[in-house]
Design a protein around this motif. Sequence first.
Motif, mmCIF file in Angstrom:
data_model
loop_
_atom_site.group_PDB
_atom_site.id
_atom_site.type_symbol
_atom_site.label_atom_id
_atom_site.label_comp_id
_atom_site.label_asym_id
_atom_site.label_seq_id
_atom_site.Cartn_x
_atom_site.Cartn_y
_atom_site.Cartn_z
ATOM 1 N N ILE A 23 15.114 -3.347 34.965
ATOM 2 C CA ILE A 23 14.267 -3.774 36.079
ATOM 3 C C ILE A 23 13.488 -2.584 36.632
ATOM 4 C CG2 ILE A 23 14.336 -4.626 38.457
ATOM 5 C CD1 ILE A 23 16.676 -6.421 37.584
ATOM 6 N N ASN A 24 14.137 -1.439 36.738
ATOM 7 C CA ASN A 24 13.458 -0.250 37.264
ATOM 8 C C ASN A 24 12.326 0.201 36.349
ATOM 9 O OD1 ASN A 24 14.996 -0.115 39.562
ATOM 10 N ND2 ASN A 24 16.478 1.302 38.687
ATOM 11 N N LYS A 25 12.492 0.024 35.033
ATOM 12 C CA LYS A 25 11.423 0.394 34.106
ATOM 13 C C LYS A 25 10.216 -0.537 34.241
ATOM 14 C CE LYS A 25 14.403 2.459 30.635
ATOM 15 N NZ LYS A 25 15.020 2.264 29.321
ATOM 16 N N ALA A 26 10.475 -1.810 34.576
ATOM 17 C CA ALA A 26 9.392 -2.785 34.664
ATOM 18 C C ALA A 26 8.724 -2.793 36.037
ATOM 19 C CB ALA A 26 9.924 -4.181 34.364
ATOM 20 N N THR A 27 9.345 -2.197 37.033
ATOM 21 C CA THR A 27 8.791 -2.179 38.379
ATOM 22 C C THR A 27 7.823 -1.005 38.515
ATOM 23 O OG1 THR A 27 10.859 -3.077 39.219
ATOM 24 C CG2 THR A 27 9.379 -2.111 40.827
ATOM 25 N N PRO A 28 6.605 -1.274 38.977
ATOM 26 C CA PRO A 28 5.646 -0.179 39.100
ATOM 27 C C PRO A 28 5.995 0.742 40.266
ATOM 28 C CG PRO A 28 4.707 -2.187 39.958
ATOM 29 C CD PRO A 28 6.033 -2.560 39.349
ATOM 30 N N TYR A 29 5.644 1.995 40.132
ATOM 31 C CA TYR A 29 5.872 2.951 41.212
ATOM 32 C C TYR A 29 4.750 2.918 42.236
ATOM 33 C CZ TYR A 29 9.746 4.981 38.698
ATOM 34 O OH TYR A 29 10.941 5.167 38.080
ATOM 35 N N TYR A 88 1.820 0.595 44.052
ATOM 36 C CA TYR A 88 1.442 -0.777 44.308
ATOM 37 C C TYR A 88 -0.040 -0.835 44.640
ATOM 38 C CZ TYR A 88 6.368 -1.683 44.215
ATOM 39 O OH TYR A 88 7.656 -1.791 43.808
ATOM 40 N N GLN A 124 -1.674 -9.775 43.055
ATOM 41 C CA GLN A 124 -0.561 -10.389 42.339
ATOM 42 C C GLN A 124 -0.877 -10.697 40.883
ATOM 43 O OE1 GLN A 124 0.684 -13.724 44.675
ATOM 44 N NE2 GLN A 124 1.824 -12.465 46.100
ATOM 45 N N SER A 149 6.604 -7.473 31.454
ATOM 46 C CA SER A 149 6.980 -8.734 32.065
ATOM 47 C C SER A 149 8.468 -8.761 32.382
ATOM 48 C CB SER A 149 6.652 -9.882 31.113
ATOM 49 O OG SER A 149 7.145 -11.099 31.625
ATOM 50 N N LEU A 150 8.836 -9.531 33.400
ATOM 51 C CA LEU A 150 10.236 -9.713 33.756
ATOM 52 C C LEU A 150 10.737 -11.106 33.356
ATOM 53 C CD1 LEU A 150 10.378 -8.020 37.267
ATOM 54 C CD2 LEU A 150 11.337 -7.178 35.157
#
Length: 84
Positions: free
Chosen positions: A45-51, A53, A71, A77-78
């Motif tokens: 999840i941390n790899k897919a979440t952008p730093y 925004y 959005q 993708s998650l």
Amino acid sequence: MATRLASFLKNAWGKEPVLVASFTIGGLAIILPAFSPYTKYASMINKATPYSYPVPLRDDGNMPDVPSHPQDPQGPSLEWLKKL
């Protein structure tokens, strides 16, 4: 070597069982998270979440790298998380 370690642990347990128990629990608390399945999914999840925004910008029509809506899907993708 193993007999010396066993002798030391037996002697330490006899003298200070609270310290031995606390060091054992502390050692397990440091080592066991590496084997947890939660750690695997948290890292995915941390790899897919952008730093960074998206910041609202005034679009002048000459910004191809800025999404048209905050959005809009970008990056990994998650979907795998929804299928668990």
